[in-house]
Scaffold this motif. Sequence first.
Motif, PDB file in Angstrom:
ATOM      1  N   UNK A   1       0.835  -1.215   0.000  1.00 53.97           N
ATOM      2  CA  UNK A   1       0.000   0.000   0.000  1.00 53.97           C
ATOM      3  C   UNK A   1       0.862   1.254   0.000  1.00 53.97           C
ATOM      4  N   UNK A   2       1.923   1.189   0.786  1.00 50.28           N
ATOM      5  CA  UNK A   2       2.824   2.343   0.883  1.00 50.28           C
ATOM      6  C   UNK A   2       3.471   2.647  -0.481  1.00 50.28           C
ATOM      7  N   UNK A   3       3.954   1.589  -1.159  1.00 54.46           N
ATOM      8  CA  UNK A   3       4.600   1.797  -2.457  1.00 54.46           C
ATOM      9  C   UNK A   3       3.561   2.227  -3.495  1.00 54.46           C
ATOM     10  N   UNK A   4       2.358   1.626  -3.444  1.00 56.68           N
ATOM     11  CA  UNK A   4       1.297   2.001  -4.396  1.00 56.68           C
ATOM     12  C   UNK A   4       0.948   3.472  -4.234  1.00 56.68           C
ATOM     13  N   UNK A   5       0.847   3.902  -3.005  1.00 55.13           N
ATOM     14  CA  UNK A   5       0.491   5.305  -2.744  1.00 55.13           C
ATOM     15  C   UNK A   5       1.590   6.232  -3.244  1.00 55.13           C
ATOM     16  N   UNK A   6       2.845   5.813  -3.022  1.00 56.85           N
ATOM     17  CA  UNK A   6       3.945   6.684  -3.457  1.00 56.85           C
ATOM     18  C   UNK A   6       4.035   6.729  -4.979  1.00 56.85           C
ATOM     19  N   UNK A   7       3.373   5.780  -5.653  1.00 62.30           N
ATOM     20  CA  UNK A   7       3.386   5.770  -7.122  1.00 62.30           C
ATOM     21  C   UNK A   7       2.070   6.298  -7.684  1.00 62.30           C
ATOM     22  N   UNK A   8       1.375   7.128  -6.975  1.00 66.99           N
ATOM     23  CA  UNK A   8       0.127   7.685  -7.500  1.00 66.99           C
ATOM     24  C   UNK A   8      -1.018   6.767  -7.190  1.00 66.99           C
ATOM     25  N   UNK A   9      -1.678   6.291  -8.259  1.00 71.51           N
ATOM     26  CA  UNK A   9      -2.922   5.567  -8.007  1.00 71.51           C
ATOM     27  C   UNK A   9      -2.838   4.088  -8.354  1.00 71.51           C
ATOM     28  N   UNK A  10      -1.705   3.466  -8.110  1.00 72.21           N
ATOM     29  CA  UNK A  10      -1.585   2.038  -8.444  1.00 72.21           C
ATOM     30  C   UNK A  10      -2.533   1.219  -7.581  1.00 72.21           C
ATOM     31  N   UNK A  11      -3.095   0.167  -8.194  1.00 71.72           N
ATOM     32  CA  UNK A  11      -4.012  -0.711  -7.454  1.00 71.72           C
ATOM     33  C   UNK A  11      -3.203  -1.745  -6.667  1.00 71.72           C
ATOM     34  N   UNK A  12      -3.645  -2.016  -5.460  1.00 75.71           N
ATOM     35  CA  UNK A  12      -2.955  -3.013  -4.643  1.00 75.71           C
ATOM     36  C   UNK A  12      -3.669  -4.352  -4.814  1.00 75.71           C
ATOM     37  N   UNK A  13      -2.911  -5.375  -5.167  1.00 75.22           N
ATOM     38  CA  UNK A  13      -3.469  -6.726  -5.323  1.00 75.22           C
ATOM     39  C   UNK A  13      -3.105  -7.552  -4.096  1.00 75.22           C
ATOM     40  N   UNK A  14      -3.970  -8.535  -3.790  1.00 76.62           N
ATOM     41  CA  UNK A  14      -3.664  -9.412  -2.656  1.00 76.62           C
ATOM     42  C   UNK A  14      -3.223 -10.796  -3.138  1.00 76.62           C
ATOM     43  N   UNK A  15      -3.112 -10.954  -4.450  1.00 77.97           N
ATOM     44  CA  UNK A  15      -2.685 -12.233  -5.020  1.00 77.97           C
ATOM     45  C   UNK A  15      -1.841 -11.923  -6.273  1.00 77.97           C
ATOM     46  N   UNK A  16      -0.611 -12.464  -6.332  1.00 77.83           N
ATOM     47  CA  UNK A  16       0.254 -12.118  -7.471  1.00 77.83           C
ATOM     48  C   UNK A  16      -0.306 -12.610  -8.810  1.00 77.83           C
ATOM     49  N   UNK A  17      -1.013 -13.747  -8.778  1.00 76.54           N
ATOM     50  CA  UNK A  17      -1.539 -14.278 -10.044  1.00 76.54           C
ATOM     51  C   UNK A  17      -2.672 -13.373 -10.564  1.00 76.54           C
ATOM     52  N   UNK A  18      -3.464 -12.843  -9.634  1.00 77.17           N
ATOM     53  CA  UNK A  18      -4.516 -11.886 -10.045  1.00 77.17           C
ATOM     54  C   UNK A  18      -3.900 -10.679 -10.730  1.00 77.17           C
ATOM     55  N   UNK A  19      -2.775 -10.221 -10.188  1.00 78.31           N
ATOM     56  CA  UNK A  19      -2.096  -9.071 -10.810  1.00 78.31           C
ATOM     57  C   UNK A  19      -1.651  -9.438 -12.226  1.00 78.31           C
ATOM     58  N   UNK A  20      -1.042 -10.619 -12.355  1.00 74.02           N
ATOM     59  CA  UNK A  20      -0.540 -11.035 -13.674  1.00 74.02           C
ATOM     60  C   UNK A  20      -1.690 -11.155 -14.677  1.00 74.02           C
ATOM     61  N   UNK A  21      -2.840 -11.671 -14.195  1.00 73.92           N
ATOM     62  CA  UNK A  21      -3.971 -11.908 -15.105  1.00 73.92           C
ATOM     63  C   UNK A  21      -4.768 -10.641 -15.411  1.00 73.92           C
ATOM     64  N   UNK A  22      -4.591  -9.601 -14.605  1.00 76.58           N
ATOM     65  CA  UNK A  22      -5.431  -8.404 -14.756  1.00 76.58           C
ATOM     66  C   UNK A  22      -5.261  -7.749 -16.139  1.00 76.58           C
ATOM     67  N   UNK A  23      -6.391  -7.400 -16.734  1.00 79.54           N
ATOM     68  CA  UNK A  23      -6.407  -6.803 -18.082  1.00 79.54           C
ATOM     69  C   UNK A  23      -5.625  -5.491 -18.162  1.00 79.54           C
ATOM     70  N   UNK A  24      -5.623  -4.746 -17.055  1.00 80.91           N
ATOM     71  CA  UNK A  24      -4.940  -3.445 -17.053  1.00 80.91           C
ATOM     72  C   UNK A  24      -3.420  -3.586 -17.047  1.00 80.91           C
ATOM     73  N   UNK A  25      -2.946  -4.711 -16.565  1.00 80.32           N
ATOM     74  CA  UNK A  25      -1.489  -4.908 -16.447  1.00 80.32           C
ATOM     75  C   UNK A  25      -0.953  -5.423 -17.777  1.00 80.32           C
ATOM     76  N   UNK A  26      -0.072  -4.617 -18.395  1.00 83.34           N
ATOM     77  CA  UNK A  26       0.443  -5.002 -19.717  1.00 83.34           C
ATOM     78  C   UNK A  26       1.797  -5.699 -19.643  1.00 83.34           C
ATOM     79  N   UNK A  27       2.544  -5.441 -18.586  1.00 82.62           N
ATOM     80  CA  UNK A  27       3.856  -6.070 -18.417  1.00 82.62           C
ATOM     81  C   UNK A  27       4.103  -6.181 -16.914  1.00 82.62           C
TER      82      UNK A  27
END
Length: 340
Positions: free
Chosen positions: A47-73
Amino acid sequence: MSSDVGELKVGIIGTGNMGERHARNLQFKVVGATVTGVYDLDLARAEQVAESCGSARVFTDPVELIEDQQVEAVLIASPNESHAEQTKACLINDKPVFCEKPLAVDAEEAWTVVERELTRGRKMVSVGFMRRFDPQHVAVQQSVSSGAIGRPIAFKGVHRNESIPSDFPAEFVISQSAVHDIDSARWLLAEEVETVFAQGVQVDGALENGVKDFVSLQLSLSGGCLGIVEVFLSARYGYEVTAEVIGEKGSVVSGQPDQAVIRAERSRAIPVPGDWLGRFQDAYLIEMDQWVRSVRSGGSFDGADAWDGYMSLLVSDACLASLASGQPEGIPTAIKPGLY
Ligand code: ISE
């Protein structure tokens, strides 16, 4: 979602010191990238790093992050034991991925990443051997490849850390630290390592797990070159890395980035950084910039790929075997697939 059309939306897995450094570089210094998602087992840290990077979404599962449509890389800076699984999940989801070194815990696991990438049929994995982007190391590489020092004879590496935690796993001295010098030897000499002889001693008596925090490696390479590497992880005075190539007509050695000379108390001194984040800050930034450009343009990444990640671990495994056996160990022959 980023407001700048065309910006590469990157998801970060692991927000320890290294992940945070990459996140900040991507968000604030690299043109054409934005941090869109963040995951860490330590939610508060994410949360701290996400906040320091503006409006990044915080995920609670790494695979969800990888699968998310918004995440391109995806950038992986999680603990070593997660690297291979998370990198393969990126390949399955067709996401370009930058994985911090080492690519896996050992060569056998790294091979499963190479296999998965081969199935994809195109290079999507980049590995974080940042020295390949350090201007001082690049100058060494250019002197060697231009022929300025004649035929290369040997690589000499010195790698010193101030200290390591008391519970540092014994094998990390090789697979997490010396693996950089192994990569430097392969890259700077453009040859593969064929045999290794590793010896080590414990210097810091407070270390657990029988850690040998001073290791000497002797390498013989495919074109006849030799490698001599010192890895000393409890050097106390600071963090230093040098890479030298000795050639038939001369030699070239990497310097430290320019530092002011301090004159005081009857001494002339140049400060030494405390860790790699200080020493290699330029390299990390150039590395991220080049990775983002390569992903956005579909061009190739100038740094290490999955094959380099695999080969460096083949050598690392042999160094660990040599430390255990007290004998020189050969590296199994590996045939480089056409993709690389
Ligand atoms: C650390 O993980 C790094 O990647 C540093 O670059 C290296 O110098 C250090 O020895 C490792 O522990």
